[in-house]
Design a protein around this motif. Structure first.
Motif, PDB file in Angstrom:
ATOM      1  N   HIS A 106      35.505   5.227  23.077  1.00  0.00           N
ATOM      2  CA  HIS A 106      35.091   4.075  24.592  1.00  0.00           C
ATOM      3  C   HIS A 106      33.597   2.916  25.239  1.00  0.00           C
ATOM      4  CE1 HIS A 106      37.081   1.460  27.441  1.00  0.00           C
ATOM      5  NE2 HIS A 106      36.994   1.999  28.614  1.00  0.00           N
ATOM      6  N   HIS A 107      32.999   4.485  25.570  1.00  0.00           N
ATOM      7  CA  HIS A 107      32.518   4.815  25.697  1.00  0.00           C
ATOM      8  C   HIS A 107      30.790   3.418  25.362  1.00  0.00           C
ATOM      9  CE1 HIS A 107      33.268   6.655  29.914  1.00  0.00           C
ATOM     10  NE2 HIS A 107      33.419   7.616  28.783  1.00  0.00           N
ATOM     11  N   TYR A 108      31.316   4.130  24.108  1.00  0.00           N
ATOM     12  CA  TYR A 108      30.004   3.179  22.910  1.00  0.00           C
ATOM     13  C   TYR A 108      30.711   1.585  23.029  1.00  0.00           C
ATOM     14  CZ  TYR A 108      27.508   2.610  19.031  1.00  0.00           C
ATOM     15  OH  TYR A 108      26.441   1.996  18.037  1.00  0.00           O
ATOM     16  N   ALA A 109      31.770   1.592  22.514  1.00  0.00           N
ATOM     17  CA  ALA A 109      32.316   0.007  22.621  1.00  0.00           C
ATOM     18  C   ALA A 109      32.151  -1.113  23.903  1.00  0.00           C
ATOM     19  CB  ALA A 109      33.728  -0.227  23.373  1.00  0.00           C
ATOM     20  N   THR A 110      32.266  -0.135  25.422  1.00  0.00           N
ATOM     21  CA  THR A 110      31.218  -0.071  26.443  1.00  0.00           C
ATOM     22  C   THR A 110      30.422  -1.456  26.148  1.00  0.00           C
ATOM     23  OG1 THR A 110      33.415   0.860  27.388  1.00  0.00           O
ATOM     24  CG2 THR A 110      31.863  -0.706  29.344  1.00  0.00           C
ATOM     25  N   LEU A 111      29.469   0.404  25.880  1.00  0.00           N
ATOM     26  CA  LEU A 111      27.734   0.141  26.731  1.00  0.00           C
ATOM     27  C   LEU A 111      27.491  -1.264  25.295  1.00  0.00           C
ATOM     28  CD1 LEU A 111      27.416   3.994  26.372  1.00  0.00           C
ATOM     29  CD2 LEU A 111      26.582   2.109  27.924  1.00  0.00           C
ATOM     30  N   SER A 112      28.197  -1.075  24.316  1.00  0.00           N
ATOM     31  CA  SER A 112      27.477  -2.239  23.302  1.00  0.00           C
ATOM     32  C   SER A 112      27.715  -3.456  24.033  1.00  0.00           C
ATOM     33  CB  SER A 112      28.381  -1.868  22.057  1.00  0.00           C
ATOM     34  OG  SER A 112      27.366  -0.829  21.610  1.00  0.00           O
ATOM     35  N   ARG A 113      28.816  -4.042  24.837  1.00  0.00           N
ATOM     36  CA  ARG A 113      28.898  -5.111  25.673  1.00  0.00           C
ATOM     37  C   ARG A 113      28.258  -5.577  26.249  1.00  0.00           C
ATOM     38  NH1 ARG A 113      34.490  -3.237  24.959  1.00  0.00           N
ATOM     39  NH2 ARG A 113      34.697  -2.991  26.762  1.00  0.00           N
ATOM     40  N   ASN A 114      27.972  -4.505  27.341  1.00  0.00           N
ATOM     41  CA  ASN A 114      26.945  -4.347  28.284  1.00  0.00           C
ATOM     42  C   ASN A 114      25.583  -4.099  28.169  1.00  0.00           C
ATOM     43  OD1 ASN A 114      29.266  -4.827  29.717  1.00  0.00           O
ATOM     44  ND2 ASN A 114      29.518  -2.762  30.063  1.00  0.00           N
ATOM     45  N   TYR A 115      24.692  -3.903  27.209  1.00  0.00           N
ATOM     46  CA  TYR A 115      23.428  -3.351  27.207  1.00  0.00           C
ATOM     47  C   TYR A 115      23.159  -4.216  25.292  1.00  0.00           C
ATOM     48  CZ  TYR A 115      23.764  -0.585  31.364  1.00  0.00           C
ATOM     49  OH  TYR A 115      23.735  -0.039  32.490  1.00  0.00           O
ATOM     50  N   ALA A 116      22.021  -4.458  25.395  1.00  0.00           N
ATOM     51  CA  ALA A 116      21.338  -4.680  23.937  1.00  0.00           C
ATOM     52  C   ALA A 116      21.326  -3.296  23.517  1.00  0.00           C
ATOM     53  CB  ALA A 116      20.108  -4.961  24.584  1.00  0.00           C
ATOM     54  N   ILE A 117      21.284  -2.646  22.267  1.00  0.00           N
ATOM     55  CA  ILE A 117      21.310  -2.167  21.640  1.00  0.00           C
ATOM     56  C   ILE A 117      21.254  -2.291  20.467  1.00  0.00           C
ATOM     57  CG2 ILE A 117      22.643   0.216  20.896  1.00  0.00           C
ATOM     58  CD1 ILE A 117      24.719   0.231  23.364  1.00  0.00           C
ATOM     59  N   ASP A 118      20.188  -1.140  20.093  1.00  0.00           N
ATOM     60  CA  ASP A 118      19.554  -1.093  18.882  1.00  0.00           C
ATOM     61  C   ASP A 118      20.690  -0.213  17.656  1.00  0.00           C
ATOM     62  OD1 ASP A 118      18.561  -0.585  16.337  1.00  0.00           O
ATOM     63  OD2 ASP A 118      16.847  -0.548  17.024  1.00  0.00           O
ATOM     64  N   THR A 119      22.130  -0.790  16.814  1.00  0.00           N
ATOM     65  CA  THR A 119      23.084   0.087  16.682  1.00  0.00           C
ATOM     66  C   THR A 119      22.462   1.470  15.178  1.00  0.00           C
ATOM     67  OG1 THR A 119      23.375  -1.712  15.350  1.00  0.00           O
ATOM     68  CG2 THR A 119      24.514  -1.316  17.335  1.00  0.00           C
ATOM     69  N   ALA A 120      21.242   1.069  14.935  1.00  0.00           N
ATOM     70  CA  ALA A 120      20.069   1.243  14.114  1.00  0.00           C
ATOM     71  C   ALA A 120      20.250   2.990  14.470  1.00  0.00           C
ATOM     72  CB  ALA A 120      19.714   0.802  13.087  1.00  0.00           C
ATOM     73  N   HIS A 121      19.998   2.763  15.835  1.00  0.00           N
ATOM     74  CA  HIS A 121      19.005   3.695  16.328  1.00  0.00           C
ATOM     75  C   HIS A 121      19.515   4.525  17.128  1.00  0.00           C
ATOM     76  CE1 HIS A 121      15.278   2.750  14.321  1.00  0.00           C
ATOM     77  NE2 HIS A 121      15.744   1.828  13.669  1.00  0.00           N
ATOM     78  N   THR A 122      20.978   4.951  16.933  1.00  0.00           N
ATOM     79  CA  THR A 122      22.093   5.790  18.117  1.00  0.00           C
ATOM     80  C   THR A 122      21.799   7.637  18.030  1.00  0.00           C
ATOM     81  OG1 THR A 122      23.633   3.751  18.566  1.00  0.00           O
ATOM     82  CG2 THR A 122      24.312   6.057  19.031  1.00  0.00           C
ATOM     83  N   ILE A 123      21.302   8.493  18.481  1.00  0.00           N
ATOM     84  CA  ILE A 123      21.538   9.542  19.076  1.00  0.00           C
ATOM     85  C   ILE A 123      22.824   9.946  19.940  1.00  0.00           C
ATOM     86  CG2 ILE A 123      20.102  11.729  19.073  1.00  0.00           C
ATOM     87  CD1 ILE A 123      19.009   9.666  17.038  1.00  0.00           C
ATOM     88  N   LEU A 124      23.678  10.959  19.157  1.00  0.00           N
ATOM     89  CA  LEU A 124      24.496  11.685  19.669  1.00  0.00           C
ATOM     90  C   LEU A 124      23.944  12.977  20.167  1.00  0.00           C
ATOM     91  CD1 LEU A 124      27.684  10.892  17.285  1.00  0.00           C
ATOM     92  CD2 LEU A 124      27.617  10.961  20.178  1.00  0.00           C
ATOM     93  N   ALA A 125      23.447  12.943  21.893  1.00  0.00           N
ATOM     94  CA  ALA A 125      22.981  14.083  22.102  1.00  0.00           C
ATOM     95  C   ALA A 125      23.994  15.271  23.054  1.00  0.00           C
ATOM     96  CB  ALA A 125      22.443  13.908  22.784  1.00  0.00           C
ATOM     97  N   GLY A 126      23.943  16.857  23.167  1.00  0.00           N
ATOM     98  CA  GLY A 126      24.724  17.211  24.085  1.00  0.00           C
ATOM     99  C   GLY A 126      24.085  18.551  23.730  1.00  0.00           C
ATOM    100  N   HIS A 127      24.453  19.371  25.316  1.00  0.00           N
ATOM    101  CA  HIS A 127      24.197  20.588  25.636  1.00  0.00           C
ATOM    102  C   HIS A 127      25.156  21.362  25.658  1.00  0.00           C
ATOM    103  CE1 HIS A 127      23.208  23.102  29.847  1.00  0.00           C
ATOM    104  NE2 HIS A 127      22.819  23.310  28.452  1.00  0.00           N
ATOM    105  N   SER A 128      25.078  22.692  25.270  1.00  0.00           N
ATOM    106  CA  SER A 128      25.951  23.724  25.252  1.00  0.00           C
ATOM    107  C   SER A 128      27.171  23.158  24.386  1.00  0.00           C
ATOM    108  CB  SER A 128      26.699  24.265  26.936  1.00  0.00           C
ATOM    109  OG  SER A 128      26.728  25.516  26.553  1.00  0.00           O
ATOM    110  N   MET A 129      28.759  23.558  25.160  1.00  0.00           N
ATOM    111  CA  MET A 129      29.402  22.450  24.501  1.00  0.00           C
ATOM    112  C   MET A 129      29.539  20.937  23.900  1.00  0.00           C
ATOM    113  SD  MET A 129      32.911  23.026  23.129  1.00  0.00           S
ATOM    114  CE  MET A 129      34.543  22.770  23.090  1.00  0.00           C
ATOM    115  N   GLY A 130      28.770  20.382  25.543  1.00  0.00           N
ATOM    116  CA  GLY A 130      28.082  18.837  24.929  1.00  0.00           C
ATOM    117  C   GLY A 130      27.336  18.720  23.048  1.00  0.00           C
ATOM    118  N   GLY A 131      26.471  20.073  22.792  1.00  0.00           N
ATOM    119  CA  GLY A 131      26.069  19.913  21.627  1.00  0.00           C
ATOM    120  C   GLY A 131      27.024  20.446  20.793  1.00  0.00           C
TER     121      GLY A 131
END
Length: 320
Positions: A189-214
């Motif tokens: 849901h967040h990704y879809a919202t970001l795609s509507r509100n910002y100019a995103i290069d969809t070929a260059h998306t990184i999923l990052a996280g720390h600890s359990m987020g990682g």
């Protein structure tokens, strides 16, 4: 997850609980309040549960009442389903406090920001040049701010940084990713919202996280929950990291694509399974996923500026 000196105390509390020495655990948690004021909510939970285990209902109710007066709160799930609190269910005084607790929790969560964004000045605006996107997931039992330091270098390097906060609360300022399917829906849901509100290069998306987020970032990338170029896991930990067999179905079912991974760990991080992390990186490379592991000397679990250069190097590797 509690870190540093508090982590040692937390391990002591867990050991005492497992041994059934509830009075000593209660004494230890109470004695630590002055030393760890920023961990008050966690310590009060230990105090409540250990008091309940020793049959001291009055103390349990007193700690909960005082916690609410300070603005602390706990998830209703904890108060209802914790085995320690089962004898209190239906107790009129306990029920009144649970109702007050729920009101405090709901009021605070109304004002919570589900996602925090960082971006280069005058960049990434809708209709303008597109920016690469880094989605950064916080540590378990934390908030967006708990791990935000890790993601700031990406914004200075031209990335749009989006740091979502999990909706899964255990108590005040402690949000978890335990229900990973819920986490997946929220991230999509967040990704879809970001795609509507910002100019995103969809070929260059990184999923990052720390600890359990990682761990969740790796899991989402392998599932293809969103189309990601790669994942960056910093000090990954969680149930899958403790049982590598959990990853095997995902590695076998992964559809062919140019996914890359980068894992950063601090050599002094005592909270993560270093040997299992090494094995997972090896398994990923064997499965055709280019994955690199970097260990930083003199660094522990929490963010320090010592991570900055390594994070920027990781992004260059992932976005190559």
């Amino acid at each position: 997850m509690p870190q540093g000196a508090f982590e040692e105390l937390y391990e002591q509390l867990q050991r005492l609980y497992q041994e059934g020495d509830y009075p000593e655990a209660l004494r230890l948690a109470t004695g630590a309040l002055e030393q760890y004021p920023d961990q008050r909510t966690s310590l009060d939970y230990w105090r409540m549960t250990m008091a309940a285990r020793t049959g001291d209902t009055a103390l349990t109710l007193q700690v909960l009442k005082q916690a609410l007066e300070r603005g602390q709160w706990y998830s209703e799930l904890l108060l209802r389903r914790s085995p320690s609190f089962q004898p209190l269910q239906g107790n009129p005084k306990f029920e009144k406090l649970v109702s007050l607790n729920q009101g405090v929790a709901e009021n605070e969560q109304k004002h919570a920001f589900p996602i925090f964004t960082l971006r280069p000045e005058n960049r990434c605006r809708r209709g303008g040049p597109a920016c690469p996107l880094l989605l950064g997931l916080h540590t378990n039992a934390g908030t967006v701010n708990s791990s935000l330091g890790f993601w700031r270098p990406a914004a200075t390097a031209g990335w749009l940084v989006a740091a979502p906060q999990s909706s899964q609360a255990i108590w005040k300022d402690a949000y978890v990713w335990d229900d990973r399917e819920t986490a997946e829906v929220e991230i999509q849901h967040h990704y879809a919202t970001l795609s509507r509100n910002y100019a995103i290069d969809t070929a260059h998306t990184i999923l990052a996280g720390h600890s359990m987020g990682g761990e969740i970032a790796i899991w989402l990338a392998l599932r293809g929950s969103i189309e990601a170029r790669g994942f960056l896991a910093i000090g990954p930990g969680g149930p899958y990291m403790d049982d590598l067999a959990e990853w095997e179905p995902l590695l076998r079912a992964r559809t062919p694509r140019s996914l890359r991974g980068y894992v950063l760990v601090g050599e002094k991080d005592r909270s993560i399974p270093h040997d299992y992390i090494k094995k997972l990186v090896k398994q990923m490379n064997s499965a055709g996923i280019q994955c690199k592991l970097e260990s930083l000397p003199e660094v522990a679990h929490d963010y320090t500026p010592a991570y900055d250069a390594a994070i920027l190097l990781a992004l260059k590797y992932l976005d190559a």
